[in-house]
Design an enzyme around this catalytic site. Structure first.
Site, PDB file in Angstrom:
ATOM      1  CB  CYS A  85       7.335  -6.144  -7.620  1.00 13.29           C
ATOM      2  SG  CYS A  85       8.274  -6.996  -6.324  1.00 13.29           S
TER       3      CYS A  85
ATOM      4  CG  ASN B 149       0.019  -4.551  -5.870  1.00  9.31           C
ATOM      5  OD1 ASN B 149       1.039  -4.758  -6.526  1.00  9.31           O
ATOM      6  ND2 ASN B 149      -0.676  -5.533  -5.315  1.00  9.31           N
TER       7      ASN B 149
ATOM      8  CG  HIS C 250       4.349  -7.590  -4.349  1.00 10.58           C
ATOM      9  ND1 HIS C 250       4.941  -7.769  -5.582  1.00 10.58           N
ATOM     10  CD2 HIS C 250       3.335  -6.693  -4.544  1.00 10.58           C
ATOM     11  CE1 HIS C 250       4.311  -7.029  -6.479  1.00 10.58           C
ATOM     12  NE2 HIS C 250       3.338  -6.362  -5.873  1.00 10.58           N
TER      13      HIS C 250
END
Length: 685
Positions: free
Chosen positions: A139, A295, A277
């Site tokens: 990520c 996101n 994250h």
């Protein structure tokens, strides 16, 4: 009469590229220069009419003649996982890869999971430009890639079916090449691809190049952080903040034109956002204090947060800023750090650098310390950068973390020199990046004004703490202060292992160690330090280093003058129990001993008892046996030899026999005798 010029075939040109690569690599990395091979290839390259190849030849021929330590260090550190990543950018196009791309394709994996390698086409189904594959824990890369694409900071080019991307790692720009026709991994179980999702196949190639550098082409990645990855992709300076420590004013100062923002979460539960994250900060409304957050998983619309809500939901703020937007100059200093420097928990044993402002004006600059990529990086390995205190040893300002980089903002006064130390938990290569706006602001390695001696506590000298008669058996050092002025010294004692340690300073005529001038009777854990002890010029002093509980450990004793280093300062081990003299003898007696010398001799004595108190009157005499001439006499009342040894100071004896007579003790006394020439000692019955 005419002749035709035959152009080399593509295979011949490919051979010339690789031969020139090998010559270049041998020169910079192996420190080997084959002039014959170079001369023979020059003519062939000129005939090839390959513009890029000729350009590379001209560059190398000029660069090798002016190469310095920094150039060679950047080439030597090009090696990673057995592969070559040379220090080039887009200004020097390379037609051929520096590594075997077919071999690289064969090492692609996804942990221990079975995979197939497949050809991919752009993923046109996604509405977003770049989306993370939830099966791959990258990520941070996806956030970095989204931001970098938005700022047009991915530097790449395609040539001869090779996709070349410029990354920033190991102290400089690095060329990473992957095949434009690369195959990508897919899961055997369900056939799903393991790459990011994007309509632009180049983004998948960037991901492949990233995982090649960061994880040896293993898509089972443990993750990174967006600040670190954005630096690797763009070279923009990374900074990581605990978001609770950041104010809106700092966000305003960073601005948005030359800055990329991202957010990270921790493992805390009870929050709306995904734990552990990273997220992209897509935009900031500075008037309304609203933050639009994306996101990288995709599949959901962006969310808008107020500043207060943002601080509750997220843990980390990642910031990367363009160094060229604030500073016009960028200089580097490379170094190799050895974990052997970590034997003692003190900055005094660390390497030092100096930042110097040679201008007559205040200069703002920024220092970025980068640790090079480690193939097997220890978990939680810290990097620390700190400033050496002006006075003392313990008042240190330092910052460290396990992200692999450190930052320090510096405001230098006119003609100011700042001294910094650095530390790494493991052996590694390092690069200092100094950003400034003046060529007269420089960075260099420097030596410290510190004097250090190393010794150890062992079974013979670790049993004698303060207050016992054999305290003098602890390690002792003699300190000589030359010059014509008094000095103020900082001193520090550090044990390698955990222990309760202490040192005391005595004048050199205090052989009985009764009058410490440092007045520091307490023991400290592992480090004992005193600042600003005044010592008189032309004098000598004893420093006694003791330890509690019979600990066995190496230790160092360090001293420095906080204002100006005295010339020829001397710190040497000293046998205080025998007056520093060559010949030593320990004698147990109750009343009298005879000492016979056959040459002019210097003598020193130290008397004490081992745990037996002597509270009465003590009379001690040293006289020549034949004439009765007294050389030393002393009478003491209520004197306890079990805690206060009695010293016979240095004296010169002519060849003769002498008697040392002691009255007032019923039990045995230990006498340490030191002589400059060999003596015969007899205990009288």
């Amino acid at each position: 009469m005419s002749s035709d010029v035959v152009c080399p075939s593509q295979s011949s040109i490919r051979r010339l590229w690789n031969e020139l690569y090998d010559i270049c690599w041998s020169f910079y990395v192996k420190n080997a220069w084959n002039s014959h091979a170079f001369k023979s290839i020059v003519g062939e390259i000129q005939l090839s009419k390959d513009k890029e190849l000729i350009r590379f030849l001209i560059w190398f021929n000029d660069a090798r003649k002016t190469s310095n330590f920094n150039d060679k260090f950047q080439w030597i550190t090009s090696f990673l996982y057995g592969r070559r990543y040379p220090p080039f950018d887009c200004a020097m196009p390379m037609k051929e890869p520096w590594n075997d791309l077919k071999k690289l394709e064969s090492i692609i994996k996804y942990g221990e999971e079975p995979i197939n390698l497949i050809e991919l086409t752009p993923h046109n189904q996604t509405e977003d430009e770049i989306v993370q594959n939830i099966k791959v824990n990258d990520c941070s890369l996806i956030c970095s890639l989204i931001n970098a694409r938005k700022q047009n900071q991915i530097k790449s080019y395609t040539i001869s079916d090779n996709f070349n991307v410029i990354f920033h790692f190991n102290g400089t720009t690095r060329l990473v090449t992957v095949s434009q026709d690369s195959r990508f991994p897919s899961c055997v179980n369900d056939g799903s691809a393991l790459t990011l999702l994007s309509p632009n196949i180049e983004n998948m190639l960037v991901e492949l190049a990233y995982l090649e550098v960061k994880n040896n082409r293993d898509y089972a990645f443990e993750g990174s952080n967006t600040a670190t990855d954005t630096y690797l992709l763009t070279g923009w300076i990374p900074e990581i903040f605990d978001i609770k420590d950041v104010s809106l004013g700092q966000i305003f100062q960073f601005g948005q034109d030359h800055t990329m923002f991202a957010l990270g979460t921790d493992s805390a539960t009870g929050k709306e956002v995904t734990e552990n994250h990273d997220f992209v900060v897509a935009s900031i409304d500075l008037e309304k204090n609203l933050f639009t957050v994306l996101n990288p998983h995709g599949g959901e619309s962006s969310a808008t947060y107020s500043w207060e809500t943002l601080k509750k939901e997220f843990k980390w703020l990642y910031v990367n800023w363009d160094p060229s937007s604030k500073y016009s100059l960028h200089s580097k200093l490379h170094d190799r750090y050895s974990k052997m420097l970590n034997a003692y928990p003190t900055w005094t044993q660390k390497p030092l650098i100096c930042i110097t402002n040679d201008t007559d004006s205040v200069q703002n600059c920024h220092l970025y310390l980068e640790r090079h990529i480690l193939e097997n990086e220890p978990e939680g390995s810290n990097l620390t950068l700190g400033e050496v205190p002006k006075i003392g040893f313990t008042a240190v300002t330092a910052g460290g973390n396990n992200s692999g980089f450190c930052n320090m903002k510096l405001r230098l006064k006119p003609r100011e020199v700042r001294t910094l130390f650095y530390h790494s938990d493991c052996s590694c290569n390092l690069t200092f990046h100094l950003l400034s706006n003046s060529e007269l602001v420089t960075i260099s390695k420097c030596k410290s004004n510190i004097t250090t001696v190393e010794s150890s506590w062992n079974v013979t000298n670790n049993k004698w703490p303060i207050g016992v008669s054999e305290y003098h058996k602890s390690p002792v050092f003699k300190l000589q202060i030359p010059g014509s002025e008094d000095v103020y010294l900082d001193l520090e004692l550090v044990s390698q292992y955990s222990a309760q340690v202490n040192f005391q300073v005595f004048e050199s005529d205090d052989y009985a160690l009764k009058r410490p001038i440092s007045k520091n009777p307490t023991y400290s854990t592992q480090i004992c330090a005193i600042n600003g002890i005044r010592l008189l010029q032309g004098r000598a002093y004893f420093i006694v280093c003791s330890v509690m509980n019979h600990v066995i450990s190496p230790f160092i004793l360090t001293l420095r003058c906080p204002f100006e280093q005295p010339h020829n300062i001397s710190l040497t081990p000293y046998s205080i129990g025998f007056g520093g003299l060559r010949y030593n003898e320990v004698v147990m007696f109750k009343r009298r001993i005879t000492i016979s010398v056959s040459d002019f001799t210097r003598l020193f004595g130290l008397l004490y008892t081992k745990g037996v108190k002597t509270n009465g009157q003590i009379v001690l005499r040293l006289f020549e046996k034949e004439t009765g001439e007294a050389f030393f006499e002393q009478t003491l009342t209520y004197y306890d030899l079990s805690t206060n040894p009695l010293a016979i100071p240095h004296m010169e004896l002519r060849p003769a026999s002498y008697v040392l007579d002691l009255l007032g003790t019923e039990s045995g006394v230990t006498c340490n005798l030191g002589t400059s020439h060999r003596a015969v000692v007899n205990v009288d019955p």
